[in-house]
Design a protein around this motif. Structure first.
Motif, PDB file in Angstrom:
ATOM      1  N   ILE A  83     -33.775  -2.167  54.384  1.00 18.41           N
ATOM      2  CA  ILE A  83     -34.573  -2.279  53.151  1.00 18.41           C
ATOM      3  C   ILE A  83     -35.141  -0.912  52.770  1.00 18.41           C
ATOM      4  O   ILE A  83     -35.134  -0.520  51.582  1.00 18.41           O
ATOM      5  CB  ILE A  83     -35.719  -3.290  53.338  1.00 18.41           C
ATOM      6  N   VAL A  84     -35.622  -0.156  53.753  1.00 21.04           N
ATOM      7  CA  VAL A  84     -36.168   1.188  53.473  1.00 21.04           C
ATOM      8  C   VAL A  84     -35.063   2.096  52.927  1.00 21.04           C
ATOM      9  O   VAL A  84     -35.289   2.858  51.958  1.00 21.04           O
ATOM     10  CB  VAL A  84     -36.808   1.802  54.732  1.00 21.04           C
ATOM     11  N   ALA A  85     -33.881   2.029  53.524  1.00 19.03           N
ATOM     12  CA  ALA A  85     -32.757   2.852  53.053  1.00 19.03           C
ATOM     13  C   ALA A  85     -32.404   2.505  51.609  1.00 19.03           C
ATOM     14  O   ALA A  85     -32.086   3.383  50.794  1.00 19.03           O
ATOM     15  CB  ALA A  85     -31.557   2.657  53.973  1.00 19.03           C
ATOM     16  N   GLN A  86     -32.432   1.201  51.279  1.00 14.93           N
ATOM     17  CA  GLN A  86     -32.155   0.773  49.904  1.00 14.93           C
ATOM     18  C   GLN A  86     -33.179   1.379  48.934  1.00 14.93           C
ATOM     19  O   GLN A  86     -32.825   1.867  47.861  1.00 14.93           O
ATOM     20  CB  GLN A  86     -32.180  -0.750  49.800  1.00 14.93           C
ATOM     21  N   ALA A  87     -34.445   1.344  49.339  1.00 18.29           N
ATOM     22  CA  ALA A  87     -35.511   1.897  48.490  1.00 18.29           C
ATOM     23  C   ALA A  87     -35.292   3.386  48.244  1.00 18.29           C
ATOM     24  O   ALA A  87     -35.464   3.879  47.125  1.00 18.29           O
ATOM     25  CB  ALA A  87     -36.875   1.667  49.135  1.00 18.29           C
ATOM     26  N   GLY A 110     -36.527 -10.912  56.450  1.00 23.32           N
ATOM     27  CA  GLY A 110     -35.914 -11.219  57.743  1.00 23.32           C
ATOM     28  C   GLY A 110     -34.416 -11.347  57.683  1.00 23.32           C
ATOM     29  O   GLY A 110     -33.744 -11.355  58.716  1.00 23.32           O
ATOM     30  N   SER A 111     -33.851 -11.473  56.473  1.00 21.69           N
ATOM     31  CA  SER A 111     -32.395 -11.621  56.368  1.00 21.69           C
ATOM     32  C   SER A 111     -31.683 -10.286  56.596  1.00 21.69           C
ATOM     33  O   SER A 111     -30.518 -10.240  56.982  1.00 21.69           O
ATOM     34  CB  SER A 111     -32.024 -12.173  54.988  1.00 21.69           C
ATOM     35  N   ARG A 112     -32.364  -9.202  56.341  1.00 21.34           N
ATOM     36  CA  ARG A 112     -31.854  -7.854  56.627  1.00 21.34           C
ATOM     37  C   ARG A 112     -32.906  -7.095  57.424  1.00 21.34           C
ATOM     38  O   ARG A 112     -34.093  -7.449  57.399  1.00 21.34           O
ATOM     39  CB  ARG A 112     -31.546  -7.108  55.333  1.00 21.34           C
ATOM     40  N   ASN A 114     -44.276  -1.676  48.097  1.00 19.66           N
ATOM     41  CA  ASN A 114     -44.222  -3.012  47.479  1.00 19.66           C
ATOM     42  C   ASN A 114     -42.775  -3.494  47.409  1.00 19.66           C
ATOM     43  O   ASN A 114     -42.485  -4.668  47.668  1.00 19.66           O
ATOM     44  CB  ASN A 114     -44.843  -2.964  46.091  1.00 19.66           C
ATOM     45  N   PHE A 115     -41.870  -2.582  47.064  1.00 19.36           N
ATOM     46  CA  PHE A 115     -40.448  -2.931  47.036  1.00 19.36           C
ATOM     47  C   PHE A 115     -39.988  -3.354  48.423  1.00 19.36           C
ATOM     48  O   PHE A 115     -39.281  -4.367  48.577  1.00 19.36           O
ATOM     49  CB  PHE A 115     -39.641  -1.727  46.562  1.00 19.36           C
TER      50      PHE A 115
END
Length: 814
Positions: A658-662, A651-653, A643-644
């Motif tokens: 995004i997965v690495a941030q999570a 699309g901006s990143r 969900n995160f």
């Protein structure tokens, strides 16, 4: 007139004897007193050891006697003024020469009879009492030494007292001698022919009680090394409390089952004469001690205290005689107890089935061989004709007794006792309760004795605080947060919930440490360097061998190995709290077996955080089912990680970023593919369906993966490389949803007995649309919640909230 008795520890050496001297002087200021003293600590055992060595032609007896002689000579030098030492040194030497002569005779004859044993052991008290008398007189006290005036039969080593003759002797002596302080040896007596006899185990206490009884003393004081009787053995129970007042019968029960501060025969003579008995501490004479009397003040029962103490006895064996030939046959019990009596075997506890098919008795383990031989001989014909079975013997047992006059006619005492023992996995082998209801005695395994005594003491004497022992496996993000929460919240729990959480064991994949007193924060931060080598199996075996009460195993790992130890822990009634989803989502039969094992062994298997972190999802299902509702369908977003990811992927990143941030923010498993491949979500929907009552297997879940196959190969680094490579694939998924005015959500569904997980396009009118950050949502439709479903929604990922969910399960388990 008072009688004071000082035990072996009180007169162990000169420094202690000086303390005794101060007590005697203080007590004699306003009372004429008789002081009964034991031998110096360890002397009686050493005298017996010397004699036994001599009987086996072992010349080591000479060295033992030499050491004992030196001990007494040193005592004279420490206590007696130099000008008076010569005669007392000669006194000691003369009597050790006599002891050596007796041992020489034993050496030659190779014979060590009970009569000789009494003669030899009598020297211990004889010497100590004379030296203490000399010390008192040298300092100006009006002291006089009195030889034993107790008259007994000739049953050497355990003589029976002739109270009438003893009273005559003592009355005459006290009429002729008016000294303020009379010192006399304990333990020893004489038969009608002036032969030395002894009064058996606890003989010095018994001596003091006999004297107090026959002279009608105002009070008997037993001075020892503890401040009275305790609610339990302080060597086993750190929170044992002194008993201020106790009745004779309660003291008798406690002492019979192992309260070493007082021996049972001591109570009888003073109880008959209604003489108060007080237990005092030589090393803390100002302490109140314990008063034993007929009439206990009402304050003793304030707050409706049910029991006065928990006592225990080790090295017990059970003998069971059973057979159809015993039913309805008079005299079987009499025959059994008579044959044991002839062998001088004491029966500690008796229990008999109402069908008369069996009789079980508890005896000391040392008597097992003689008891079996006696029973086999007495029932020889019955055994041959198979009217009774061969004697069944069980060893390595112990007796624990709950004692208190206030237990009488109180309902629920036994239930409370057996309930707390059962909840801690303590199996009861036999039970005995007299009609007086002052004592409930149980026979348990010797290895469970410390645990049982602590459980009962906590239940009946420490109800204000419950001690819980935690064994935490896993020190990752969730584990670290959980441990911090426990340390910071424990004072609150003690004050408001009467629970003290103690981390008794801690493990990760490399190291483990244990501490029964609790692992401190300093130890926690350094255990990876100082701990022992760890494995799940080693950790489980340590938990089982330590056998601590109110134990909880907490699994905050993602390991597939750790759940393998759950069953053996549950079988020892160790509660389990699992953040790890593998056990509850494994083969259905394994899941069902763990639930049944927990129920059968009166413990908890809790895993609320398996789904939704700290959200009350599983608990909600359990409440619905228990109340008679039925869940017909489940629709849910169950991955805070996914969900995160899809809430932040616009699309901006790149999808990889995004997965690495999570992962960096602690929302993913150590290997993010478990989340992104839907494996974690599939496990969660399986768990929810099973808790709802459906026997579903993991392999039956339909998983519509959105990840290219290459992403599932290789290491975690390879996974991130593949994500970057397939960025166009992920962007196409996003654009397709946008083109329809929808968003992406990874959804789990269960309906009509089938489960599936996969990426869905969610329209704005859906309950799943407005779900932000790492939130989870579960929508239940049930027979009661059909038109308007039941929704549980909130943060479903993150170390802090997951740890708090585990914490809540820990508190539910206790």
């Amino acid at each position: 007139m008072k009688v004071l008795k000082f035990g072996g520890t009180s007169v162990a050496h000169s420094q202690n004897i000086m303390l005794v001297e101060n007590i005697i002087k203080k007590e004699s200021q306003n009372n004429r007193i008789i002081v009964v003293v034991s031998a110096l600590q360890g002397v009686t055992d050493q005298l017996i050891k010397a004699a036994e060595a001599a009987s086996h032609n072992n010349e080591n007896y000479l060295q033992i006697l030499k050491n004992l002689e030196e001990k007494h000579l040193d005592l004279v030098k420490d206590l007696i003024p130099f000008s008076e030492q010569s005669s007392w040194l000669s006194f000691v030497k003369k009597h050790f020469n006599d002891i050596e002569d007796i041992c020489n005779s034993i050496f030659i004859l190779k014979e060590f009879t009970d009569r000789i044993k009494d003669k030899i052991t009598s020297y211990g008290e004889f010497l100590s009492s004379n030296i203490i008398t000399a010390r008192l007189k040298s300092n100006g006290s009006d002291a006089f030494w009195m030889d034993s005036h107790i008259v007994t039969d000739s049953n050497f080593t355990n003589a029976k007292v002739n109270f009438e003759a003893t009273e005559d002797n003592l009355s005459q002596f006290l009429n002729e001698n008016k000294n303020q302080i009379i010192i006399t040896p304990g333990f020893i007596a004489k038969d009608a022919k002036e032969n030395a006899t002894t009064l058996g185990r606890g003989g010095s206490d018994y001596t003091a009680s006999i004297i107090a009884s026959v002279i009608h003393a105002d009070e008997l004081e037993i001075w020892t090394d503890v401040s009275g009787m305790m609610t339990s053995d302080p060597r086993l129970v750190s929170n044992a409390k002194p008993i201020v007042e106790i009745s004779y019968s309660e003291a008798m029960e406690l002492s019979h089952f192992g309260a070493k501060v007082l021996y049972p025969p001591t109570i009888q003579p003073v109880m008959v004469k209604n003489i108060n008995l007080r237990i005092k501490n030589t090393f803390d004479p100002e302490a109140q001690g314990t008063l034993i009397s007929h009439h206990v003040k009402k304050s003793h029962f304030e707050n409706e205290q049910i029991a006065v103490g928990v006592s225990n006895m080790s090295h017990v064996a059970l003998l069971t005689v059973e057979g159809s030939g015993m039913i309805g046959i008079p005299g079987v019990s009499a025959k059994l107890f008579q044959c044991l009596s002839q062998e001088k075997i004491n029966v500690i506890l008796i229990t008999q089935s109402s069908s008369e098919h069996s009789i079980t008795i508890a005896i000391s383990e040392k008597d097992v061989f003689n008891a079996k031989s006696a029973i086999d001989s007495a029932f020889e014909d019955d055994l041959k004709l198979k009217r009774i079975d061969p004697v069944k013997i069980e060893t390595d047992l112990a007796i624990v007794a709950l004692v208190g006059e206030n237990m009488k006619s109180r309902s629920g005492v036994s239930a409370k006792m057996f309930g707390c023992l059962g909840n801690n996995g303590i199996n009861i082998r036999a039970i005995a309760q007299g009609s007086s209801e002052k004592n409930i005695s149980i026979v348990i395994s010797e290895k469970d004795i410390t645990k049982a005594v602590n459980v009962l003491h906590e239940e009946f004497f420490e109800s204000e605080i419950k001690q819980v022992h935690l064994y935490i496996c896993g020190t990752g993000n969730v584990g670290m947060k959980l441990i911090q929460q426990i340390y910071s919240q424990n004072e609150y729990l003690k004050e408001h919930l009467s629970v003290n959480l103690r981390i008794a064991g801690l493990s990760n994949s490399r190291k483990m440490i244990f501490s029964e007193k609790g692992i401190s924060e300093n130890e926690f931060t350094s255990f990876d360097q100082n701990g022992q080598e760890a494995s799940a199996e080693k950790f489980a075996q340590e938990i089982i061998s330590r056998n601590l009460r109110n134990s909880v195993f907490v699994d905050v790992t993602a390991s597939s190995e750790v759940p393998n130890i759950y069953e053996q822990l549950l079988k020892r009634s160790v509660n389990i709290v699992a953040c790890n989803k593998i056990a509850a989502s494994s083969d259905f039969e394994k899941y069902k077996n763990l639930k049944n094992t927990a129920r059968n062994h009166s413990c908890q298997f809790l895993f609320e955080t398996n789904v939704g972190a700290g959200l009350p999802i599983i608990g909600t299902i359990n409440d619905l089912i228990r109340s008679g509702d039925k869940i017909t369908s489940i629709q849910a977003v169950l991955s805070g990680t996914l969900n995160f990811v899809f809430n932040n992927y616009d699309g901006s990143r790149t999808f990889s970023e995004i997965v690495a941030q999570a992962q960096n923010e602690g929302y993913t498993e150590p290997d993010p593919r478990l989340d992104l491949a839907g494996i974690d979500v599939a496990r969660k929907i399986i768990i929810l369906a099973r808790e709802a009552g459906y026997p579903i297997e993991f392999t039956s879940v339909e998983n519509e993966s959105f990840l290219p196959e290459e992403c599932m190969k290789g290491s975690v680094n390879d996974f991130y490389d593949a994500l970057s490579k397939y960025e166009d694939h992920f962007r196409n998924l996003l654009e397709e949803a946008k083109s329809k005015g929808k968003i992406l959500k990874y959804v789990a569904e269960f309906k009509e007995g089938k489960a599936k997980v996969g990426l869905k396009h969610i329209a704005p009118e859906s309950d799943l649309f407005h779900l932000y950050g790492k939130d989870n949502i579960v929508i239940f439709k049930t027979l009661r919640y059909y038109e308007q479903p039941l929704v549980v929604k909130g943060a479903g990922a993150g170390a802090e909230v997951t740890a708090s969910g585990v914490f809540a399960d820990i508190l539910r388990s206790v």
